[in-house]
Motif scaffolding. Structure first.
Motif, short mmCIF file in Angstrom:
data_model
loop_
_atom_site.label_atom_id
_atom_site.label_comp_id
_atom_site.label_asym_id
_atom_site.label_seq_id
_atom_site.Cartn_x
_atom_site.Cartn_y
_atom_site.Cartn_z
N UNK A 1 0.79 -1.25 0.10
CA UNK A 1 -0.10 -0.16 0.05
C UNK A 1 0.67 1.40 0.00
N UNK A 2 1.99 1.33 0.99
CA UNK A 2 2.91 2.59 0.72
C UNK A 2 3.55 2.52 -0.60
N UNK A 3 3.83 1.56 -1.03
CA UNK A 3 4.43 1.59 -2.23
C UNK A 3 3.88 2.08 -3.45
N UNK A 4 2.40 1.92 -3.29
CA UNK A 4 1.38 2.35 -4.34
C UNK A 4 1.24 3.69 -3.95
N UNK A 5 1.03 4.21 -3.00
CA UNK A 5 0.96 5.66 -2.48
C UNK A 5 2.22 6.40 -3.11
N UNK A 6 3.25 5.87 -3.07
CA UNK A 6 4.58 6.54 -3.36
C UNK A 6 4.32 6.82 -4.93
N UNK A 7 4.22 5.79 -5.50
CA UNK A 7 4.24 5.79 -7.28
C UNK A 7 2.88 6.56 -7.75
N UNK A 8 1.95 6.40 -7.01
CA UNK A 8 0.60 6.80 -7.56
C UNK A 8 0.07 7.77 -6.37
N UNK A 9 0.81 9.28 -6.27
CA UNK A 9 0.13 9.96 -5.15
C UNK A 9 -1.24 10.26 -4.96
N UNK A 10 -2.07 10.04 -5.99
CA UNK A 10 -3.32 10.38 -5.94
C UNK A 10 -4.30 9.20 -5.67
N UNK A 11 -3.81 8.07 -5.05
CA UNK A 11 -4.29 7.05 -4.55
C UNK A 11 -4.68 7.02 -3.25
N UNK A 12 -5.99 6.66 -2.72
CA UNK A 12 -6.61 6.51 -1.65
C UNK A 12 -6.53 5.24 -1.06
N UNK A 13 -5.54 4.98 -0.34
CA UNK A 13 -5.38 3.67 0.22
C UNK A 13 -6.37 3.16 1.58
N UNK A 14 -7.30 2.37 1.20
CA UNK A 14 -8.13 2.01 2.52
C UNK A 14 -7.64 0.53 2.99
N UNK A 15 -7.83 0.18 4.22
CA UNK A 15 -7.59 -1.05 4.52
C UNK A 15 -8.27 -1.43 5.82
N UNK A 16 -8.91 -2.65 5.61
CA UNK A 16 -9.80 -3.18 6.63
C UNK A 16 -9.56 -4.87 6.83
N UNK A 17 -10.15 -5.16 8.10
CA UNK A 17 -10.16 -6.67 8.27
C UNK A 17 -11.31 -7.30 8.14
N UNK A 18 -11.36 -8.07 7.43
CA UNK A 18 -12.79 -9.03 7.42
C UNK A 18 -12.98 -9.76 8.58
N UNK A 19 -12.04 -10.02 9.52
CA UNK A 19 -12.21 -10.81 10.61
C UNK A 19 -13.01 -9.98 11.65
#
Length: 211
Positions: free
Chosen positions: A66-84
């Motif tokens: 997620x951090x790598x994608x944020x660095x390469x694509x700054x306008x990416x909104x990274x969301x993270x959830x846990x299905x558990x």
């Protein structure tokens, strides 16, 4: 080292984790490549699964990815959830809305940290996303309306990357008949309709069902 020796998740905002996390650069680069098209842009509607044995570092890979994608694509909104973290309670619709509400909560957290996006949403006349509206009877419709509106207004500028840890939990619910086998089609349609980029993470037996 002791913090992570027992299988603790390493996150890129932790200095100790940054020192301990190595040897996965090639893996992360390959996943990024899977998520991009021929023009080097993130493929909206795409889903990539990361699975492996328990405590092999899958979740850590997810966060550093997620951090790598944020660095390469700054306008990416990274969301993270846990299905558990979402209980099924033998009600598939309520379970699905519960998952949607966790996505909304993650979006709200990111929005609070992004003053520019807050301003753009106000100027576009898009009302604030309210998690309590998602868990109600018409929560799915409310969720879809918000994110489809967001995509129409900002899809050319922003991309939403949704990372889901412990996605295997959905497979377990399916095996226990707590949710139907059609649940994955419902999930896939949600990802594609809203133009999300989706990464799901789970244990090695997750390959028994595919997205």
């Amino acid at each position: 080292y002791a913090l992570f020796a027992g299988g603790g998740i390493m996150r890129p905002d932790n200095e100790d984790a940054q020192k301990m996390f190595f040897g996965r650069t090639e893996d992360i680069s390959e996943i990024v490549q899977m998520l991009t098209d021929g023009n080097g842009q993130l493929k909206t509607g795409s889903i990539v699964a990361i699975y492996g044995q328990k405590r092999c570092g899958k979740s850590s890979v997810m966060y550093f990815l997620g951090r790598k994608i944020e660095e390469e694509y700054p306008n990416t909104i990274v969301l993270d959830i846990n299905a558990q973290n979402v209980g099924v309670k033998n009600n598939e619709d309520a379970y699905y809305r519960g998952l949607l509400s966790t996505i909304c909560t993650s979006f709200q957290i990111k929005l609070r940290r992004n003053k520019q996006l807050q301003k753009e949403l106000r100027e576009a006349g898009i009302c604030a996303l309210k998690t309590e509206n998602v868990v109600g009877e018409y929560g799915e419709e409310y969720f879809q309306e918000f994110f489809q509106n967001f995509r129409e207004q900002f899809g050319k500028r922003y991309t939403i990357l949704l990372m889901v840890d412990e996605f295997t939990q959905i497979y377990i619910h399916m095996k226990r008949h707590a949710v139907s086998e059609d649940f994955l089609n419902r999930w896939r349609a949600m990802i594609q309709t809203n133009g999300f980029v989706n990464i799901v993470v789970g244990q090695d037996f997750m390959d028994k069902f595919t997205m």
